[in-house]
Design a protein around this motif. Structure first.
Motif, PDB file in Angstrom:
ATOM      1  N   PHE A 162       1.668 -21.096 -46.739  1.00  0.00           N
ATOM      2  CA  PHE A 162       1.988 -21.237 -45.320  1.00  0.00           C
ATOM      3  C   PHE A 162       1.845 -19.903 -44.581  1.00  0.00           C
ATOM      4  O   PHE A 162       1.264 -19.835 -43.497  1.00  0.00           O
ATOM      5  CB  PHE A 162       3.419 -21.782 -45.150  1.00  0.00           C
ATOM      6  CG  PHE A 162       3.786 -22.025 -43.716  1.00  0.00           C
ATOM      7  CD1 PHE A 162       3.358 -23.169 -43.057  1.00  0.00           C
ATOM      8  CD2 PHE A 162       4.541 -21.096 -43.001  1.00  0.00           C
ATOM      9  CE1 PHE A 162       3.676 -23.387 -41.717  1.00  0.00           C
ATOM     10  CE2 PHE A 162       4.860 -21.306 -41.666  1.00  0.00           C
ATOM     11  CZ  PHE A 162       4.425 -22.450 -41.028  1.00  0.00           C
ATOM     12  N   VAL A 163       2.349 -18.841 -45.197  1.00  0.00           N
ATOM     13  CA  VAL A 163       2.311 -17.524 -44.541  1.00  0.00           C
ATOM     14  C   VAL A 163       0.866 -17.029 -44.439  1.00  0.00           C
ATOM     15  O   VAL A 163       0.436 -16.547 -43.381  1.00  0.00           O
ATOM     16  CB  VAL A 163       3.183 -16.497 -45.296  1.00  0.00           C
ATOM     17  CG1 VAL A 163       3.083 -15.121 -44.626  1.00  0.00           C
ATOM     18  CG2 VAL A 163       4.636 -16.950 -45.355  1.00  0.00           C
ATOM     19  N   VAL A 164       0.110 -17.172 -45.522  1.00  0.00           N
ATOM     20  CA  VAL A 164      -1.284 -16.697 -45.518  1.00  0.00           C
ATOM     21  C   VAL A 164      -2.099 -17.462 -44.471  1.00  0.00           C
ATOM     22  O   VAL A 164      -2.898 -16.874 -43.734  1.00  0.00           O
ATOM     23  CB  VAL A 164      -1.908 -16.819 -46.929  1.00  0.00           C
ATOM     24  CG1 VAL A 164      -3.399 -16.483 -46.899  1.00  0.00           C
ATOM     25  CG2 VAL A 164      -1.184 -15.891 -47.907  1.00  0.00           C
ATOM     26  N   LYS A 165      -1.845 -18.776 -44.367  1.00  0.00           N
ATOM     27  CA  LYS A 165      -2.552 -19.585 -43.373  1.00  0.00           C
ATOM     28  C   LYS A 165      -2.199 -19.145 -41.948  1.00  0.00           C
ATOM     29  O   LYS A 165      -3.077 -19.092 -41.071  1.00  0.00           O
ATOM     30  CB  LYS A 165      -2.188 -21.065 -43.578  1.00  0.00           C
ATOM     31  CG  LYS A 165      -2.961 -22.023 -42.702  1.00  0.00           C
ATOM     32  CD  LYS A 165      -2.835 -23.450 -43.258  1.00  0.00           C
ATOM     33  CE  LYS A 165      -3.578 -24.435 -42.368  1.00  0.00           C
ATOM     34  NZ  LYS A 165      -2.697 -25.207 -41.504  1.00  0.00           N
ATOM     35  N   ALA A 166      -0.929 -18.810 -41.734  1.00  0.00           N
ATOM     36  CA  ALA A 166      -0.503 -18.369 -40.389  1.00  0.00           C
ATOM     37  C   ALA A 166      -1.252 -17.096 -39.982  1.00  0.00           C
ATOM     38  O   ALA A 166      -1.708 -16.966 -38.844  1.00  0.00           O
ATOM     39  CB  ALA A 166       1.006 -18.130 -40.359  1.00  0.00           C
TER      40      ALA A 166
END
Lengths: 281, 185
Positions: free
Chosen positions: A171-175
């Motif tokens: 989720f963080v990497v995608k953000a």
């Protein structure tokens, strides 16, 4: 019981916002120097060079680092044995913001009624204030002028509990990947995990106050931070999105227990102009 | 250091054609500063057939709202803001003749298509370097929408203003190319 004058709070807040807007902290400068050394991409290195030169010019000539002098975010840690006299504590904070932005030639970026007429409040108030009551007789003030461009890239995910650690990493990497060139990388990535939606978001913001090189509070958190940082830097976005291996200077994770049915994850990005200052009264 | 091209503003058609994504440039001449609400108002003006605050034909807009100028300075800190917020208004302005944009961050497909159609270029300036960039601005005056305060439209004169071509008029895209080159899966 220790007494602190509201006027002393105003003076400290005013001083801190000016300092923050006119100069990067030593930890940020050191991280940028290291990033310039590590960056493989020539345009990426040039961007970091410009950022460092900008910091030197801002400090030497008294020009704000960035025209976006931010929303005035203030974290207060008020000792429970402190008695603030001579005025309202939050009004004292706002007065400090008013003075800093007026006397310091900082841009006033706050508009009232954001859903309609949006008139500029004219003095960059009100501040966004977070208060903690803590043991002791001190009052700690931390300020973070937060630019609008990075704040707009904020993400909140209410993940399935079974998504676990991998779900958080993804989720963080995608953000960061979706924010791409927009939030002025190299970034500091603030991540808040757990609590409720607003708790996770506040943790993500709070994570940005940690010194760039300070790892998370325990080995497991530090390990998670290291994994996300590696993946974020593998995205190839690079300084200002011109391509490169340094997309983030650091990833900071703060966590809190959560409901059995919840895994809230908040991502709050900080641009390279990481302007935070603190003082203890 | 990569080779740096000196580019005069307003941009000529030939100058736009000669620029390609990744080029480092130094811009000299006139830039118009405008951001969110100014763009919204300009689109309304175009729809109503009213005049714009400046003749956009051939001109370059800078997505920027400065900090106040301290005494003795032309302008305060003056770096780029995020360009994507102006994406919705941009194809309309490109159709009206706008030839250049300076900002930061990726543009929409609609903007990139319109840039190819009308022959325009998008420059990136380094966000967060407003102190440094302010030294390349030699003149600044408010020409419209003064009520918007830091968002008013400004006419700026710049000398050797450093920028990088992000999107050229033939579809070249530095952000896409850069990411592809340095990405590891």
């Amino acid at each position: 019981m220790r007494t602190i004058e509201a006027g002393a709070v105003t003076e400290a807040v005013s001083r801190l916002f000016r300092q923050a807007n006119y100069g990067l902290g030593d930890d940020v400068l050191a991280a940028l120097e290291r990033a310039r050394r590590d960056e493989q991409s020539p345009p990426g290195r040039e961007v970091i060079g410009a950022i460092l030169e900008n910091a030197a010019v801002a400090a030497a000539e008294g020009i704000p680092l960035c025209q976006d002098c931010g929303t005035a975010v203030v974290f207060l840690e008020v000792g429970q044995d402190v008695h603030v006299t001579g005025g309202d504590l939050y009004a004292a904070v706002d007065e400090g913001v008013r003075r800093a932005y007026d006397e310091g030639y900082l841009r006033k970026s706050i508009v009232a009624r954001p859903f309609s007429a949006r008139p500029n409040t004219g003095d960059n108030t009100p501040a966004v204030i977070h208060t903690d009551i803590v043991p002791g007789d001190r009052l700690r003030i931390r300020v973070l002028p937060k630019g609008g461009g990075t704040e707009n890239m904020t993400r909140l995910g209410m993940l399935l509990p079974t998504a676990g650690r991998q779900g958080v990493v993804d989720f963080v990497v995608k953000a960061v990947d979706e924010a791409w060139s927009q939030p002025c990388p190299p970034l500091i990535v603030g991540v808040g995990i757990g609590g409720t939606a607003e708790k996770a978001m506040e943790l993500a913001k709070r994570a940005l106050l940690r010194g760039v090189d300070e790892p998370g509070p325990d080995a497991e958190t530090a390990d998670l931070e290291a994994e996300i940082l590696k993946k974020v830097n593998n995205l190839g976005i690079g300084p200002m999105g011109y391509g490169g291996r340094v997309t983030a200077l650091a990833v900071h994770v703060e966590s809190f227990p959560a409901h059995i049915g919840s895994l809230p994850v908040a991502v709050n990005l900080q641009c390279h102009s990481a302007r935070y200052r603190s003082e203890v009264l | 250091m990569t080779e740096v091209k000196k580019v005069k503003l307003p941009l000529s058609e030939a100058a736009v054609k000669g620029l390609k994504a990744g080029d480092s440039v130094l811009l000299s001449g006139v830039l118009y500063a405008a951001r969110d609400v100014a763009h919204q108002r300009m689109v309304v003006a175009l729809e109503r057939g009213e005049p714009l605050p400046f003749d956009v034909r051939g001109q370059t807009v800078y997505y920027m709202g400065p900090s106040p100028a301290p005494p003795g300075r032309v302008i305060g800190s003056a770096g780029p803001t995020t360009s994507s917020r102006m994406d919705a208004a941009t194809p309309r302005l490109l159709a009206a003749g706008l030839r250049g944009m300076v900002g930061k961050g990726a543009r929409s497909e609609e903007v990139k298509d319109a840039m190819k159609r009308y022959g325009a270029v998008y420059f990136g300036a380094v966000g967060g370097t407003g102190a440094l960039l302010s030294k390349r601005i030699i003149k600044s005056e408010v020409i419209a929408y003064e009520d918007l305060g830091p968002e008013a439209v400004l006419r700026l004169e710049v000398r050797d203003f450093p920028a990088t071509v992000v999107n050229d008029s033939r579809g070249g895209d530095l952000y896409e190319a850069g990411k592809k080159k340095y990405r590891r899966d």
